[in-house]
Design a protein around this motif. Sequence first.
Motif, PDB file in Angstrom:
ATOM      1  N   THR A 119       0.822  -1.225   0.000  1.00 17.94           N
ATOM      2  CA  THR A 119       0.000   0.000   0.000  1.00 17.94           C
ATOM      3  C   THR A 119       0.846   1.260   0.000  1.00 17.94           C
ATOM      4  O   THR A 119       0.615   2.186  -0.791  1.00 17.94           O
ATOM      5  N   THR A 120       1.849   1.311   0.891  1.00 15.09           N
ATOM      6  CA  THR A 120       2.707   2.506   0.968  1.00 15.09           C
ATOM      7  C   THR A 120       3.435   2.739  -0.348  1.00 15.09           C
ATOM      8  O   THR A 120       3.502   3.864  -0.853  1.00 15.09           O
ATOM      9  N   GLU A 121       3.992   1.656  -0.909  1.00 12.18           N
ATOM     10  CA  GLU A 121       4.701   1.771  -2.185  1.00 12.18           C
ATOM     11  C   GLU A 121       3.773   2.306  -3.272  1.00 12.18           C
ATOM     12  O   GLU A 121       4.154   3.183  -4.066  1.00 12.18           O
ATOM     13  N   LEU A 122       2.568   1.766  -3.315  1.00  9.71           N
ATOM     14  CA  LEU A 122       1.616   2.163  -4.344  1.00  9.71           C
ATOM     15  C   LEU A 122       1.208   3.621  -4.206  1.00  9.71           C
ATOM     16  O   LEU A 122       1.114   4.350  -5.214  1.00  9.71           O
ATOM     17  N   VAL A 123       1.008   4.067  -2.983  1.00  3.31           N
ATOM     18  CA  VAL A 123       0.609   5.457  -2.755  1.00  3.31           C
ATOM     19  C   VAL A 123       1.707   6.414  -3.213  1.00  3.31           C
ATOM     20  O   VAL A 123       1.447   7.394  -3.920  1.00  3.31           O
ATOM     21  N   VAL A 124       2.949   6.134  -2.804  1.00  2.00           N
ATOM     22  CA  VAL A 124       4.073   6.996  -3.200  1.00  2.00           C
ATOM     23  C   VAL A 124       4.229   6.989  -4.716  1.00  2.00           C
ATOM     24  O   VAL A 124       4.425   8.045  -5.342  1.00  2.00           O
ATOM     25  N   PHE A 125       4.135   5.807  -5.308  1.00  2.00           N
ATOM     26  CA  PHE A 125       4.268   5.675  -6.753  1.00  2.00           C
ATOM     27  C   PHE A 125       3.195   6.485  -7.473  1.00  2.00           C
ATOM     28  O   PHE A 125       3.484   7.241  -8.409  1.00  2.00           O
ATOM     29  N   VAL A 126       1.958   6.348  -7.051  1.00  2.00           N
ATOM     30  CA  VAL A 126       0.842   7.025  -7.710  1.00  2.00           C
ATOM     31  C   VAL A 126       0.960   8.539  -7.562  1.00  2.00           C
ATOM     32  O   VAL A 126       0.734   9.290  -8.525  1.00  2.00           O
ATOM     33  N   VAL A 127       1.356   9.013  -6.377  1.00  2.15           N
ATOM     34  CA  VAL A 127       1.474  10.456  -6.155  1.00  2.15           C
ATOM     35  C   VAL A 127       2.530  11.062  -7.090  1.00  2.15           C
ATOM     36  O   VAL A 127       2.299  12.085  -7.753  1.00  2.15           O
ATOM     37  N   LEU A 128       3.707  10.440  -7.155  1.00  3.77           N
ATOM     38  CA  LEU A 128       4.767  10.959  -8.018  1.00  3.77           C
ATOM     39  C   LEU A 128       4.392  10.823  -9.500  1.00  3.77           C
ATOM     40  O   LEU A 128       4.682  11.709 -10.306  1.00  3.77           O
ATOM     41  N   PHE A 129       3.742   9.714  -9.828  1.00  2.00           N
ATOM     42  CA  PHE A 129       3.336   9.485 -11.210  1.00  2.00           C
ATOM     43  C   PHE A 129       2.309  10.529 -11.648  1.00  2.00           C
ATOM     44  O   PHE A 129       2.388  11.073 -12.760  1.00  2.00           O
ATOM     45  N   LEU A 130       1.363  10.829 -10.779  1.00  2.14           N
ATOM     46  CA  LEU A 130       0.359  11.836 -11.100  1.00  2.14           C
ATOM     47  C   LEU A 130       0.989  13.224 -11.196  1.00  2.14           C
ATOM     48  O   LEU A 130       0.580  14.053 -12.030  1.00  2.14           O
ATOM     49  N   ALA A 131       1.990  13.477 -10.356  1.00  2.00           N
ATOM     50  CA  ALA A 131       2.655  14.781 -10.375  1.00  2.00           C
ATOM     51  C   ALA A 131       3.308  15.046 -11.725  1.00  2.00           C
ATOM     52  O   ALA A 131       3.170  16.138 -12.302  1.00  2.00           O
ATOM     53  N   VAL A 132       4.011  14.049 -12.255  1.00  2.00           N
ATOM     54  CA  VAL A 132       4.671  14.266 -13.552  1.00  2.00           C
ATOM     55  C   VAL A 132       3.657  14.246 -14.693  1.00  2.00           C
ATOM     56  O   VAL A 132       3.879  14.878 -15.730  1.00  2.00           O
ATOM     57  N   THR A 133       2.549  13.539 -14.502  1.00  2.00           N
ATOM     58  CA  THR A 133       1.499  13.572 -15.524  1.00  2.00           C
ATOM     59  C   THR A 133       0.916  14.979 -15.626  1.00  2.00           C
ATOM     60  O   THR A 133       0.686  15.498 -16.729  1.00  2.00           O
ATOM     61  N   VAL A 134       0.696  15.610 -14.466  1.00  2.00           N
ATOM     62  CA  VAL A 134       0.219  16.998 -14.457  1.00  2.00           C
ATOM     63  C   VAL A 134       1.247  17.899 -15.136  1.00  2.00           C
ATOM     64  O   VAL A 134       0.897  18.794 -15.920  1.00  2.00           O
ATOM     65  N   MET A 135       2.532  17.650 -14.846  1.00  2.00           N
ATOM     66  CA  MET A 135       3.585  18.436 -15.498  1.00  2.00           C
ATOM     67  C   MET A 135       3.525  18.276 -17.006  1.00  2.00           C
ATOM     68  O   MET A 135       3.783  19.227 -17.761  1.00  2.00           O
ATOM     69  N   GLY A 136       3.189  17.067 -17.462  1.00  2.00           N
ATOM     70  CA  GLY A 136       3.089  16.828 -18.898  1.00  2.00           C
ATOM     71  C   GLY A 136       2.031  17.692 -19.554  1.00  2.00           C
ATOM     72  O   GLY A 136       2.230  18.201 -20.662  1.00  2.00           O
ATOM     73  N   PHE A 137       0.909  17.894 -18.858  1.00  2.00           N
ATOM     74  CA  PHE A 137      -0.147  18.745 -19.417  1.00  2.00           C
ATOM     75  C   PHE A 137       0.204  20.227 -19.280  1.00  2.00           C
ATOM     76  O   PHE A 137      -0.072  21.022 -20.176  1.00  2.00           O
ATOM     77  N   VAL A 138       0.818  20.585 -18.154  1.00  2.00           N
ATOM     78  CA  VAL A 138       1.214  21.986 -17.940  1.00  2.00           C
ATOM     79  C   VAL A 138       2.266  22.418 -18.963  1.00  2.00           C
ATOM     80  O   VAL A 138       2.351  23.588 -19.332  1.00  2.00           O
ATOM     81  N   ALA A 139       3.054  21.451 -19.441  1.00  2.00           N
ATOM     82  CA  ALA A 139       4.132  21.768 -20.380  1.00  2.00           C
ATOM     83  C   ALA A 139       3.620  22.440 -21.646  1.00  2.00           C
ATOM     84  O   ALA A 139       4.378  23.126 -22.340  1.00  2.00           O
ATOM     85  N   ALA A 140       2.346  22.254 -21.962  1.00  2.00           N
ATOM     86  CA  ALA A 140       1.781  22.903 -23.153  1.00  2.00           C
ATOM     87  C   ALA A 140       1.853  24.425 -23.034  1.00  2.00           C
ATOM     88  O   ALA A 140       1.879  25.143 -24.036  1.00  2.00           O
ATOM     89  N   ARG A 141       1.912  24.920 -21.777  1.00  2.89           N
ATOM     90  CA  ARG A 141       1.985  26.376 -21.556  1.00  2.89           C
ATOM     91  C   ARG A 141       3.416  26.834 -21.259  1.00  2.89           C
ATOM     92  O   ARG A 141       3.669  28.035 -21.133  1.00  2.89           O
ATOM     93  N   TRP A 142       4.324  25.894 -21.149  1.00  6.42           N
ATOM     94  CA  TRP A 142       5.731  26.219 -20.858  1.00  6.42           C
ATOM     95  C   TRP A 142       6.431  26.635 -22.148  1.00  6.42           C
ATOM     96  O   TRP A 142       6.393  25.922 -23.136  1.00  6.42           O
ATOM     97  N   ARG A 143       7.065  27.788 -22.126  1.00  4.47           N
ATOM     98  CA  ARG A 143       7.704  28.333 -23.331  1.00  4.47           C
ATOM     99  C   ARG A 143       6.704  28.379 -24.492  1.00  4.47           C
ATOM    100  O   ARG A 143       7.050  28.066 -25.632  1.00  4.47           O
ATOM    101  N   ARG A 144       5.481  28.711 -24.166  1.00  5.37           N
ATOM    102  CA  ARG A 144       4.395  28.611 -25.156  1.00  5.37           C
ATOM    103  C   ARG A 144       4.574  29.626 -26.291  1.00  5.37           C
ATOM    104  O   ARG A 144       4.716  30.826 -26.047  1.00  5.37           O
TER     105      ARG A 144
END
Length: 536
Positions: A5-30
């Motif tokens: 459970t702990t491993e999965l929670v940490v994994f999901v949190v970090l994975f979601l964080a970079v996924t959000v970064m992937g979408f935000v990147a559309a506005r980076w150096r836009r």
Amino acid sequence: MSGHTTELVVFVVLFLAVTVMGFVAARWRRPESIDSLHEWGLGGRSFGSWITWFLVGGDLYTAYTFVAVPALVFGAGALGFYALPYTVVVYPLVFLVLTRMWSVSHVHGFVTPADFVRARFGSPTLALAVAITGLVATMPYIALQLVGIEAVLKSMGITGHLPIVIAFAILAAYTYQSGLRAPALIAFVKDALIYIVILVAVLYIPAKLGGWGSIFDAAAQKFAATPAKGDGITLNATNQLQYVTLAFGSALALFLYPHSLTGVLASKNRGVIKRNMSALPAYSLVLGLIALLGYMAIAAGTKPVVGANGRPDANTIVPRLFDQVFPDWFTGVAYAAIGIGALVPAAIMSIAAANLFTRNIYREYLNKDATDAQEAKVSKIVSLVVKVGAVLCILLLDPQFSIDLQLIGGVIILQTLPSVALGLYTRWFHRGGLLAGWALGLAAGMWMLYLIPNPANGKAHFGGSAFGLANLGFDTTMTVYAGFLALIVNLVVAVLGTLAFRAFKVADGPDATRREHYFVDEGDPRVKDLDLTGSH
């Protein structure tokens, strides 16, 4: 999933964080509009030294670094360390070829290696061959990244094809939205996590296992007890030739992949590329440490996850080792490093493959008057299709080691070397000779791959890239990298074909790359009217 459970929670949190970064990147150096291949597919060709360093590093050092190389070391020993000389050799080659490719691409607006071949040899057919080869070779490489994510999720008790679907959905979504800016931004997080995990692993795990002496002793005992002739902590007469040809062939193949060129063309000038080629070998040190995880797993008595088919999955060795020795929270961080390490290169690869289709198939044969916006739209859609092909590679090929996915792709992409790499330095080859060499080299490579069995799952074909010389009538157990032999066939046919076309005075295509400023940045007053035909 019980106990993870702990491993999965940490994994999901970090994975979601970079996924959000992937979408935000559309506005980076836009830019004003992202609807063009130069913006969506190459990030506006504006990345500086730091961004390029992380982007190209994230592009070249992929999930195979964390998953496949240690798995090969765990299963075969010293042969798995071929990745070290391979990454040492590759940078001088990249320095020679890709800096030159950047220059001519910068002047002419090339987006893909097939663009260059089309202009250099005046042959849309040869360019089409290069484009299709790049597309086909990239799919198993993307598949390897998805295998990395799957291995992590299996280690947390999540099985079935759901991991592939999740990986596909995440990649598809942020790649479609943000283009190359997404992996460029995520690469910062990915590399930071990898460096942290590896530094901790090489200090913490050996101390816990009794030191490096105990680790190497355990590995030597394991390989001494196996009947296989090609394994061991040192190379032997059976695998030395395979090791050498695999290292050199892989180095030649790496910079021919479309995604390697994509990362380089996104740089804003040649100076950025030169600085990166001198700094990127720092990753090779990390790669050597990662490979040693295979021996650590042997010493720790790590067992891979056993699949539903009853066979152990060697790709899960490193995730299982982390689960065995690290605290749960840090195991989650390590799992996230592997997962994110798969997302970055897979995104770049799918973009590069999509650019190939758009520029060299769609625009060349389907819509010659395509606008920039139409090109970008087609590339976005094709990037999704390429990921489907990667998933099929996993389901259909089922190799013994996931690294075989990369090596099979290498056999294929090597056949573009005469047209792309040699074409940058000489136009002696005739387009007909290059096309004949490509066709027969590819046929030879496929034939050799077909003859290679996979003892792990009982399949008789496409089990890797180690071609037995006994198949050619030699009385030996030695093997050689199939791509190396296929490239020799390609070069011999290309030379003979060129001589034949020249003897019969068959006209070659026009060269549209001559007399341009491409050795230094455009506008440099030191360069006047240079062309690719000289040995400058």
